[in-house]
Design a protein around this motif. Structure first.
Motif, PDB file in Angstrom:
ATOM      1  N   SER A  52       3.258   4.567   1.493  1.00  0.00           N
ATOM      2  CA  SER A  52       2.152   3.612   1.570  1.00  0.00           C
ATOM      3  C   SER A  52       2.633   2.184   1.401  1.00  0.00           C
ATOM      4  O   SER A  52       1.853   1.255   1.444  1.00  0.00           O
ATOM      5  CB  SER A  52       1.118   3.931   0.492  1.00  0.00           C
ATOM      6  OG  SER A  52       1.710   3.814  -0.784  1.00  0.00           O
ATOM      7  N   SER A  59       5.713   3.013  -2.924  1.00  0.00           N
ATOM      8  CA  SER A  59       5.166   4.279  -2.440  1.00  0.00           C
ATOM      9  C   SER A  59       5.000   5.322  -3.537  1.00  0.00           C
ATOM     10  O   SER A  59       3.980   5.999  -3.596  1.00  0.00           O
ATOM     11  CB  SER A  59       6.052   4.852  -1.334  1.00  0.00           C
ATOM     12  OG  SER A  59       6.041   4.005  -0.214  1.00  0.00           O
ATOM     13  N   PRO A  68      -2.822   2.044  -3.920  1.00  0.00           N
ATOM     14  CA  PRO A  68      -1.805   1.314  -3.155  1.00  0.00           C
ATOM     15  C   PRO A  68      -1.554  -0.059  -3.775  1.00  0.00           C
ATOM     16  O   PRO A  68      -2.432  -0.626  -4.426  1.00  0.00           O
ATOM     17  CB  PRO A  68      -2.424   1.180  -1.768  1.00  0.00           C
ATOM     18  CG  PRO A  68      -3.889   1.231  -2.011  1.00  0.00           C
ATOM     19  CD  PRO A  68      -4.091   2.148  -3.192  1.00  0.00           C
TER      20      PRO A  68
END
Length: 85
Positions: A52, A59, A68
């Motif tokens: 992400s 991530s 995120p």
């Protein structure tokens, strides 16, 4: 006694990140060294995972915490928020 590898009986999350390790290589490794798979009994392997963030440091917290990194805080504060629940 060191607390480094002391785990809870019920609340453990252990993540092995094989960064830059091609998904196509792991099944070949398991076929060549089946004892590795035996030692990973109970683990779940996710193939074809897309991070992400542009870097692993963004991530992994996103995988674990579902948050995120949106560049609204420092990376350190982001990690603290994710890992402290």
């Amino acid at each position: 006694m060191s607390q480094r590898f002391v785990f809870s009986d019920e609340k453990n999350i252990i993540v092995f990140v094989l960064d830059a390790f091609g998904d196509h290589l792991f099944p070949k490794l398991l076929k060549f060294l089946p004892e590795i798979e035996q030692n990973l009994d109970g683990f779940v392997r996710f193939d074809d995972v897309l991070g992400s963030g542009g870097y692993t440091q963004f991530s992994v917290p996103s995988y674990i915490g579902g948050m995120p990194y949106l560049n609204k805080t420092t990376v350190d504060d982001y990690r603290k928020a994710v890992f402290s629940g």
